[in-house]
Design a protein around this motif. Structure first.
Motif, PDB file in Angstrom:
ATOM      1  N   ALA A  14      -4.091 -15.773   0.232  1.00  0.00           N
ATOM      2  CA  ALA A  14      -4.844 -14.515   0.282  1.00  0.00           C
ATOM      3  C   ALA A  14      -4.155 -13.504   1.202  1.00  0.00           C
ATOM      4  CB  ALA A  14      -6.269 -14.777   0.748  1.00  0.00           C
ATOM      5  N   ALA A  15      -3.658 -13.982   2.336  1.00  0.00           N
ATOM      6  CA  ALA A  15      -2.947 -13.099   3.258  1.00  0.00           C
ATOM      7  C   ALA A  15      -1.669 -12.563   2.612  1.00  0.00           C
ATOM      8  CB  ALA A  15      -2.626 -13.818   4.552  1.00  0.00           C
ATOM      9  N   GLY A  16      -0.966 -13.417   1.892  1.00  0.00           N
ATOM     10  CA  GLY A  16       0.247 -12.986   1.195  1.00  0.00           C
ATOM     11  C   GLY A  16      -0.042 -11.948   0.130  1.00  0.00           C
ATOM     12  N   ALA A  17      -1.148 -12.103  -0.573  1.00  0.00           N
ATOM     13  CA  ALA A  17      -1.521 -11.131  -1.604  1.00  0.00           C
ATOM     14  C   ALA A  17      -1.841  -9.779  -0.978  1.00  0.00           C
ATOM     15  CB  ALA A  17      -2.719 -11.642  -2.395  1.00  0.00           C
ATOM     16  N   ARG A  18      -2.536  -9.787   0.164  1.00  0.00           N
ATOM     17  CA  ARG A  18      -2.850  -8.519   0.846  1.00  0.00           C
ATOM     18  C   ARG A  18      -1.573  -7.830   1.326  1.00  0.00           C
ATOM     19  NH1 ARG A  18      -6.973 -11.702   3.072  1.00  0.00           N
ATOM     20  NH2 ARG A  18      -5.805 -11.893   5.019  1.00  0.00           N
ATOM     21  N   LEU A  19      -0.649  -8.612   1.896  1.00  0.00           N
ATOM     22  CA  LEU A  19       0.605  -8.034   2.363  1.00  0.00           C
ATOM     23  C   LEU A  19       1.436  -7.500   1.204  1.00  0.00           C
ATOM     24  CD1 LEU A  19       1.677 -10.534   5.149  1.00  0.00           C
ATOM     25  CD2 LEU A  19       0.930  -8.180   5.426  1.00  0.00           C
ATOM     26  N   ARG A  20       1.421  -8.183   0.079  1.00  0.00           N
ATOM     27  CA  ARG A  20       2.165  -7.747  -1.094  1.00  0.00           C
ATOM     28  C   ARG A  20       1.622  -6.406  -1.587  1.00  0.00           C
ATOM     29  NH1 ARG A  20       1.084 -11.842  -4.100  1.00  0.00           N
ATOM     30  NH2 ARG A  20       2.533 -13.174  -2.973  1.00  0.00           N
ATOM     31  N   GLU A  21       0.291  -6.257  -1.615  1.00  0.00           N
ATOM     32  CA  GLU A  21      -0.318  -4.993  -2.038  1.00  0.00           C
ATOM     33  C   GLU A  21       0.080  -3.857  -1.108  1.00  0.00           C
ATOM     34  OE1 GLU A  21      -4.512  -5.483  -2.284  1.00  0.00           O
ATOM     35  OE2 GLU A  21      -4.379  -7.068  -3.789  1.00  0.00           O
ATOM     36  N   ARG A  22       0.081  -4.113   0.189  1.00  0.00           N
ATOM     37  CA  ARG A  22       0.463  -3.080   1.152  1.00  0.00           C
ATOM     38  C   ARG A  22       1.928  -2.700   1.004  1.00  0.00           C
ATOM     39  NH1 ARG A  22      -2.416  -5.088   6.722  1.00  0.00           N
ATOM     40  NH2 ARG A  22      -4.555  -4.853   6.004  1.00  0.00           N
ATOM     41  N   ALA A  23       2.782  -3.691   0.788  1.00  0.00           N
ATOM     42  CA  ALA A  23       4.215  -3.410   0.641  1.00  0.00           C
ATOM     43  C   ALA A  23       4.471  -2.585  -0.610  1.00  0.00           C
ATOM     44  CB  ALA A  23       5.006  -4.714   0.592  1.00  0.00           C
ATOM     45  N   LEU A  24       3.801  -2.914  -1.708  1.00  0.00           N
ATOM     46  CA  LEU A  24       3.984  -2.144  -2.936  1.00  0.00           C
ATOM     47  C   LEU A  24       3.468  -0.716  -2.773  1.00  0.00           C
ATOM     48  CD1 LEU A  24       3.098  -4.793  -5.660  1.00  0.00           C
ATOM     49  CD2 LEU A  24       5.354  -3.894  -5.067  1.00  0.00           C
ATOM     50  N   SER A  25       2.384  -0.548  -2.058  1.00  0.00           N
ATOM     51  CA  SER A  25       1.847   0.784  -1.813  1.00  0.00           C
ATOM     52  C   SER A  25       2.820   1.600  -0.955  1.00  0.00           C
ATOM     53  CB  SER A  25       0.497   0.686  -1.123  1.00  0.00           C
ATOM     54  OG  SER A  25       0.023   1.955  -0.775  1.00  0.00           O
TER      55      SER A  25
END
Length: 78
Positions: A14-25
């Motif tokens: 879940a933490a990795g998914a949140r970080l991935r979303e932030r990086a893509l943004s």
């Protein structure tokens, strides 16, 4: 151990998914800013170089042309 928040692996995923979303943004924002810069650069550099060349020929002419370009740019703004 399974708790209220799930297993350790689920929490990491879940933490990795949140970080991935932030990086893509952030990458999208950076790409949009770079595109704006590439489109704006010729419109700014051209009048500056013309004004500088005119200033080298005769200094008051460079200032007059620079002021004219600023007035022209101001009229183009909505």
């Amino acid at each position: 151990m399974v708790g209220k928040r799930g297993t350790r692996r689920e929490r990491w995923q879940a933490a990795g998914a949140r970080l991935r979303e932030r990086a893509l943004s952030a990458a999208g924002t950076a790409a949009a800013g770079a595109g704006l810069g590439v489109r704006t650069l010729p419109g700014v550099a051209g009048p500056l170089l013309i004004s500088y060349g005119l200033w080298l020929a005769w200094p008051p002419l460079g200032f007059i042309a620079g002021g004219g370009f600023l007035l022209w740019a101001d009229r183009r703004m909505p």
